[in-house]
Motif scaffolding. Structure first.
Motif, PDB file in Angstrom:
ATOM      1  N   ALA A   1      -0.768  11.081 -19.203  1.00  0.00           N
ATOM      2  CA  ALA A   1      -1.170  12.320 -18.563  1.00  0.00           C
ATOM      3  C   ALA A   1      -1.782  11.999 -17.207  1.00  0.00           C
ATOM      4  O   ALA A   1      -2.191  10.863 -16.944  1.00  0.00           O
ATOM      5  CB  ALA A   1      -2.174  13.047 -19.453  1.00  0.00           C
ATOM      6  N   ARG A   2      -1.837  12.987 -16.354  1.00  0.00           N
ATOM      7  CA  ARG A   2      -2.376  12.804 -15.001  1.00  0.00           C
ATOM      8  C   ARG A   2      -3.588  13.698 -14.805  1.00  0.00           C
ATOM      9  O   ARG A   2      -4.110  14.278 -15.742  1.00  0.00           O
ATOM     10  CB  ARG A   2      -1.277  13.116 -13.973  1.00  0.00           C
ATOM     11  CG  ARG A   2      -0.043  12.225 -14.131  1.00  0.00           C
ATOM     12  CD  ARG A   2      -0.313  10.790 -13.729  1.00  0.00           C
ATOM     13  NE  ARG A   2       0.832   9.912 -14.018  1.00  0.00           N
ATOM     14  CZ  ARG A   2       0.880   8.627 -13.712  1.00  0.00           C
ATOM     15  NH1 ARG A   2      -0.151   8.061 -13.084  1.00  0.00           N
ATOM     16  NH2 ARG A   2       1.927   7.894 -14.023  1.00  0.00           N
ATOM     17  N   SER A   3      -4.015  13.817 -13.565  1.00  0.00           N
ATOM     18  CA  SER A   3      -5.223  14.588 -13.286  1.00  0.00           C
ATOM     19  C   SER A   3      -5.067  16.054 -13.683  1.00  0.00           C
ATOM     20  O   SER A   3      -5.997  16.679 -14.175  1.00  0.00           O
ATOM     21  CB  SER A   3      -5.588  14.472 -11.806  1.00  0.00           C
ATOM     22  OG  SER A   3      -5.924  13.138 -11.473  1.00  0.00           O
ATOM     23  N   HIS A   4      -3.869  16.623 -13.465  1.00  0.00           N
ATOM     24  CA  HIS A   4      -3.613  18.011 -13.840  1.00  0.00           C
ATOM     25  C   HIS A   4      -2.881  18.054 -15.169  1.00  0.00           C
ATOM     26  O   HIS A   4      -2.135  17.148 -15.520  1.00  0.00           O
ATOM     27  CB  HIS A   4      -2.800  18.725 -12.756  1.00  0.00           C
ATOM     28  CG  HIS A   4      -3.606  19.050 -11.538  1.00  0.00           C
ATOM     29  ND1 HIS A   4      -4.290  20.230 -11.394  1.00  0.00           N
ATOM     30  CD2 HIS A   4      -3.851  18.335 -10.416  1.00  0.00           C
ATOM     31  CE1 HIS A   4      -4.920  20.239 -10.226  1.00  0.00           C
ATOM     32  NE2 HIS A   4      -4.672  19.100  -9.612  1.00  0.00           N
ATOM     33  N   HIS A   5      -3.078  19.120 -15.899  1.00  0.00           N
ATOM     34  CA  HIS A   5      -2.484  19.247 -17.216  1.00  0.00           C
ATOM     35  C   HIS A   5      -0.976  19.461 -17.110  1.00  0.00           C
ATOM     36  O   HIS A   5      -0.510  20.246 -16.291  1.00  0.00           O
ATOM     37  CB  HIS A   5      -3.105  20.422 -17.975  1.00  0.00           C
ATOM     38  CG  HIS A   5      -4.593  20.369 -18.018  1.00  0.00           C
ATOM     39  ND1 HIS A   5      -5.386  21.465 -17.842  1.00  0.00           N
ATOM     40  CD2 HIS A   5      -5.439  19.335 -18.210  1.00  0.00           C
ATOM     41  CE1 HIS A   5      -6.650  21.123 -17.917  1.00  0.00           C
ATOM     42  NE2 HIS A   5      -6.711  19.836 -18.131  1.00  0.00           N
ATOM     43  N   ALA A   6      -0.233  18.781 -17.970  1.00  0.00           N
ATOM     44  CA  ALA A   6       1.215  18.947 -18.028  1.00  0.00           C
ATOM     45  C   ALA A   6       1.627  19.867 -19.173  1.00  0.00           C
ATOM     46  O   ALA A   6       2.802  20.017 -19.447  1.00  0.00           O
ATOM     47  CB  ALA A   6       1.898  17.590 -18.187  1.00  0.00           C
TER      48      ALA A   6
END
Length: 417
Positions: free
Chosen positions: A26-31
């Motif tokens: 996962a990254r900084s923003h939600h997927a």
């Protein structure tokens, strides 16, 4: 010793974990959701970002069976429920698939493609794919909710379907709407359907259906401007409790929709030179009280802010009469909550504004008395199940853009609460 070290060094009797394979972090923003987990009998079943459904021994986490998606699919398993017909696994995929599996061996009893109801994706990107947002088992019957999003110029368009399945997999009724279905709850002879966006003709944030026939019994709306309406619903014997996206409050409704009480949760608040709010995304109600859980901070003007609402990422305990009695931090965005009677487990995923890895983990609460236990994880927790004193949680790796460090791994945790 820190909570994180205590978890990592715990004995197998205290905590167990098993790998779920490799997934992109996962990254900084939600997927969006891409995992699910449930208990059934003597196994715990996890659905993964690559479409596999895997059953593990409840005690040892030894793998019992594994089933993969249909050829040509590239789904994530985002919802799981158990009923008399088997184990239902709902997908986010081009087909909007639902697989009914035999819990004893994982064999496929039947498949459903909800794209036949909501339409094929406008684009083959994640947020445009048909999304089986919720499945609920209720003894001999199960309920499935799926939706699809598209854009028509500047307008957002949704097509949603809710249907009931009997134990043989036959569809007994179908409900369709142009609102965005976000959550279901079943109790007695009622099925509650929460709509988080209402851009079309259906302007009701909550619809309560007759569970046997699928007919509308009553509907309710916070009566606010804009498309945002209801984030979650929990049924009681004589009504319902809803988390309102329209005005960031919680409501207790009598059967029929009359408001008994309203409580402020993360309503518009001045922070510096901005007005900020946070959506209440989850609710669980019992005769002993209610737990609400709020999500991310947003500004009233635009989408970006450096500020944080003081009541974001917070669990609130509310009395049966509507009075606040406790509050506690949940560490980050909660994709769902798991409940069993008066206990609630909240998983902590990304905190996409503060990006504080120390908040990763899951928290357990008592409806009346508040915090019971915190469990820290290296990665983010994206799905959770609760059955008696057994807790299962799916962890996923995460990389925040600030430091580029990958934390955690894709794995299933099981422990006793």
């Amino acid at each position: 010793m820190s909570e994180r070290d205590a978890w990592t060094n715990a004995s197998p009797d205290e905590r167990a974990a098993v790998s779920l394979g490799d997934v992109d972090p996962a990254r900084s923003h939600h997927a969006g959701r891409r995992s699910a987990v449930a208990f059934t009998g003597d196994v715990v079943v996890a659905g993964s970002a690559d479409g596999d459904v895997v059953a593990f021994d409840r005690e040892t986490l030894a793998e019992r069976w594994r089933t993969s998606p249909a050829a040509g699919d590239d789904p994530s398993v985002v919802s799981i429920a158990v009923y008399d017909g088997g184990l239902l696994a709902g997908e986010r995929s081009a087909r909007g698939g639902v697989r009914c599996l035999d819990p004893s061996n994982g064999s496929v009893r039947f498949r459903i493609e909800t794209r036949e109801d909501v339409g094929r994706p406008q684009r083959r990107t994640r947020f445009f794919l048909p999304f089986v947002v919720d499945v609920v088992g209720d003894g001999e019957r199960a309920y499935v909710a799926s939706r699809r999003y598209e854009r028509d110029g500047d307008d957002r368009v949704f097509r949603s379907v809710v249907f009931a399945l009997d134990a043989d997999g036959a569809r007994t009724w179908t409900y369709e709407t142009d609102a965005s279905v976000i959550a279901l709850d079943a109790r007695d002879d009622r099925l509650a359907v929460a709509h988080n966006r209402c851009p079309g003709a259906d302007q009701h944030g909550l619809v309560v259906l007759d569970a046997d026939a699928g007919r509308r019994r009553y509907d309710w709306d916070p009566g606010t401007d804009g498309q945002r309406r209801v984030g979650d619903v929990s049924l009681l014997a004589d009504g319902a409790v809803v988390a309102s996206h329209g005005d960031y409050c919680g409501y207790r409704l009598a059967d029929g929709g009359r408001v008994r009480w309203r409580v402020d949760l993360a309503t518009s608040t001045e922070v510096g030179d901005e007005t900020l709010y946070a959506y209440p995304n989850h609710v669980h109600a019992t005769e002993d009280g209610v737990v609400f859980v709020t999500g991310n901070t947003y500004p009233e003007d635009g989408r970006e802010t450096d500020g944080l609402h003081p009541d974001e990422h917070t669990a609130f305990g509310v009395s049966p009469g509507g009075d606040r009695r406790w509050r506690a931090d949940v560490g980050g965005f909660a994709t769902e909550v798991a409940t069993d009677g008066d206990r609630v487990v909240v998983p902590g995923a990304q905190h996409f504004r503060a990006r504080d890895a120390d908040g990763h983990g899951l928290r357990t609460f008592d409806v009346a008395d508040g915090p019971l236990e915190d469990r820290a994880t290296d990665g983010v927790v994206t799905a959770v199940a609760l059955d008696g004193d057994a807790v299962a949680a799916v962890e996923e790796p995460v990389v925040y853009h600030d430091d580029g460090i990958e934390r955690g791994a894709s794995r299933l945790h099981r422990h006793s609460a």
